[in-house]
Design a protein around this motif. Structure first.
Motif, PDB file in Angstrom:
ATOM      1  N   GLY A 148       0.793  -1.222   0.000  1.00 47.40           N
ATOM      2  CA  GLY A 148       0.000   0.000   0.000  1.00 47.40           C
ATOM      3  C   GLY A 148       0.826   1.272   0.000  1.00 47.40           C
ATOM      4  O   GLY A 148       0.587   2.189  -0.813  1.00 47.40           O
ATOM      5  N   PRO A 149       1.846   1.397   0.881  1.00 48.62           N
ATOM      6  CA  PRO A 149       2.618   2.659   0.947  1.00 48.62           C
ATOM      7  C   PRO A 149       3.390   3.000  -0.309  1.00 48.62           C
ATOM      8  O   PRO A 149       3.822   4.139  -0.470  1.00 48.62           O
ATOM      9  N   PRO A 154      -3.380   6.831   1.073  1.00 47.43           N
ATOM     10  CA  PRO A 154      -3.911   8.081   1.659  1.00 47.43           C
ATOM     11  C   PRO A 154      -2.839   9.097   2.016  1.00 47.43           C
ATOM     12  O   PRO A 154      -2.993  10.302   1.732  1.00 47.43           O
ATOM     13  N   THR A 155      -1.750   8.652   2.641  1.00 48.44           N
ATOM     14  CA  THR A 155      -0.691   9.590   3.028  1.00 48.44           C
ATOM     15  C   THR A 155      -0.055  10.235   1.804  1.00 48.44           C
ATOM     16  O   THR A 155       0.242  11.440   1.803  1.00 48.44           O
ATOM     17  N   ASN A 156       0.160   9.444   0.765  1.00 56.03           N
ATOM     18  CA  ASN A 156       0.776   9.991  -0.440  1.00 56.03           C
ATOM     19  C   ASN A 156      -0.123  11.017  -1.115  1.00 56.03           C
ATOM     20  O   ASN A 156       0.352  12.029  -1.643  1.00 56.03           O
ATOM     21  N   ARG A 157      -1.425  10.782  -1.112  1.00 57.07           N
ATOM     22  CA  ARG A 157      -2.353  11.761  -1.688  1.00 57.07           C
ATOM     23  C   ARG A 157      -2.349  13.048  -0.862  1.00 57.07           C
ATOM     24  O   ARG A 157      -2.400  14.153  -1.415  1.00 57.07           O
ATOM     25  N   LEU A 158      -2.284  12.901   0.479  1.00 55.28           N
ATOM     26  CA  LEU A 158      -2.237  14.082   1.332  1.00 55.28           C
ATOM     27  C   LEU A 158      -0.957  14.874   1.111  1.00 55.28           C
ATOM     28  O   LEU A 158      -0.978  16.118   1.085  1.00 55.28           O
ATOM     29  N   GLY A 187       3.921   4.867  12.229  1.00 55.96           N
ATOM     30  CA  GLY A 187       5.032   4.390  11.411  1.00 55.96           C
ATOM     31  C   GLY A 187       4.584   3.964  10.029  1.00 55.96           C
ATOM     32  O   GLY A 187       5.231   4.276   9.022  1.00 55.96           O
ATOM     33  N   TYR A 188       3.451   3.253   9.972  1.00 55.14           N
ATOM     34  CA  TYR A 188       2.969   2.730   8.689  1.00 55.14           C
ATOM     35  C   TYR A 188       2.463   3.836   7.776  1.00 55.14           C
ATOM     36  O   TYR A 188       2.739   3.831   6.575  1.00 55.14           O
ATOM     37  N   PHE A 189       1.717   4.782   8.344  1.00 46.84           N
ATOM     38  CA  PHE A 189       1.095   5.811   7.511  1.00 46.84           C
ATOM     39  C   PHE A 189       1.969   7.047   7.315  1.00 46.84           C
ATOM     40  O   PHE A 189       1.668   7.866   6.430  1.00 46.84           O
ATOM     41  N   VAL A 190       3.023   7.210   8.110  1.00 41.95           N
ATOM     42  CA  VAL A 190       3.871   8.393   7.986  1.00 41.95           C
ATOM     43  C   VAL A 190       5.312   8.021   7.634  1.00 41.95           C
ATOM     44  O   VAL A 190       5.838   8.444   6.594  1.00 41.95           O
ATOM     45  N   LEU A 191       5.964   7.232   8.489  1.00 42.93           N
ATOM     46  CA  LEU A 191       7.380   6.929   8.272  1.00 42.93           C
ATOM     47  C   LEU A 191       7.609   6.104   7.011  1.00 42.93           C
ATOM     48  O   LEU A 191       8.525   6.389   6.234  1.00 42.93           O
ATOM     49  N   VAL A 192       6.799   5.066   6.829  1.00 43.49           N
ATOM     50  CA  VAL A 192       7.015   4.186   5.675  1.00 43.49           C
ATOM     51  C   VAL A 192       6.831   4.928   4.353  1.00 43.49           C
ATOM     52  O   VAL A 192       7.707   4.855   3.473  1.00 43.49           O
TER      53      VAL A 192
END
Length: 294
Positions: free
Chosen positions: A54-55, A61-65, A170-175
């Motif tokens: 996913g990342p 989601p994080t990448n779109r943001l 970690g999963y939604f930001v760091l990765v």
């Protein structure tokens, strides 16, 4: 039914007695891990294609943001320039996730099977952790005083809460930040990135679990304060030193760019400030209890 571990005050349990009492808790905890790992193994498509990969997708989601944040900053700079006559600009490379749809490769005969087994076991260990901690607490509970039981009866809840909060951070930001930085980084135009699936898996696991462990800081401060090994005054006095230490930790677990560093140091320092307030609250409770006893 009385616990078999409770004996007369003049009799101490031997090592093997303790081990015999611990064994059923270990067995139940291990069974829970295996059961969750088997379920994870059977959920191969969701676990690998959706969660693991996913990342690296631009639709994450994080990448779109991040992409939207970069565009918003660029538009803000354009508006300020048109209004004030300045020539402000922002480097949006840290927000660029347009090149994240890369392919990973496998170079080992059993590489994909080993990947499947490894991620299933990691999932089993992570998701079964609250139950394993509960079994551990059940083991030590007979040796605790009523006051200690009252102080630790939410131990599993808070450890699990901070653990999963750190894991999600970690999963939604760091990765995504790590993947975006290292995939888009180019030392030479002649070098083509061919990402091994094992290296990608290690990045996801290490970044997520490192964040989950760092998020245990408030609970560590809680127990150190209760044991009298640390105080809120000590934490306040060494606040600057702690900030430098957290800055080093953030630099280790994040890609080497200032945007990622700022994005990570803010919640880490917030945890430290939360630890100070938690320590002060415990000290007030201990002082009130001591005054009541007197």
């Amino acid at each position: 039914m009385p616990d078999k571990r409770i004996e007369s005050s003049d009799t101490e349990m031997s090592f093997w007695d303790h081990f015999a009492a611990l064994r059923p808790h270990l067995v139940r905890g291990s069974v829970a891990v295996v059961v969750v790992a088997v379920v994870a193994f059977l959920s191969k498509h969701f676990l690998i294609d959706t969660v693991l990969f996913g990342p690296k997708s631009a639709d994450f989601p994080t990448n779109r943001l991040l992409l939207a944040a970069g565009q918003a900053l660029s538009d803000l700079c354009d508006w300020i320039n048109s209004w004030s006559g300045l020539s402000l600009s922002v480097n949006t490379e840290a927000f660029d996730v347009s090149n994240l749809d890369f392919r990973v490769i496998n170079t080992q005969m059993a590489g994909q099977f080993n990947l499947h087994m490894k991620i299933s076991m990691v999932t089993g260990l992570v998701l079964a952790m609250p139950y394993v901690l509960w079994e551990f607490w059940r083991f030590v509970r007979p040796a605790l005083t009523p006051r200690e039981i009252a102080a630790t009866h939410r131990f599993v809840f808070w450890v699990s809460t901070f653990f999963f909060a750190g894991l999600l951070f970690g999963y939604f930001v760091l990765v995504p930040l790590s993947v975006s930085f290292f995939i888009n980084y180019q030392a030479s135009a002649s070098i083509v990135n061919m990402i091994d699936v094992g290296q990608y898996l290690s990045t996801v696991i290490v970044a997520s679990l490192a964040s989950a462990l760092v998020f245990q800081l408030p609970l560590l401060i809680y127990f150190l304060t209760r044991m009298g090994l640390i105080s809120s005054a000590f934490l306040k006095r060494y606040r600057r030193h702690a900030f430098v230490a957290l800055l080093v930790i953030a630099a280790i677990i994040t890609p080497p760019d200032i945007f990622s560093l700022i994005l990570v140091i803010i919640p880490l320092y917030g945890l430290y400030e939360l630890s100070i307030r938690l320590s002060a609250r415990i000290e007030r409770r201990q002082a009130a209890a001591a005054a009541q006893n007197e």
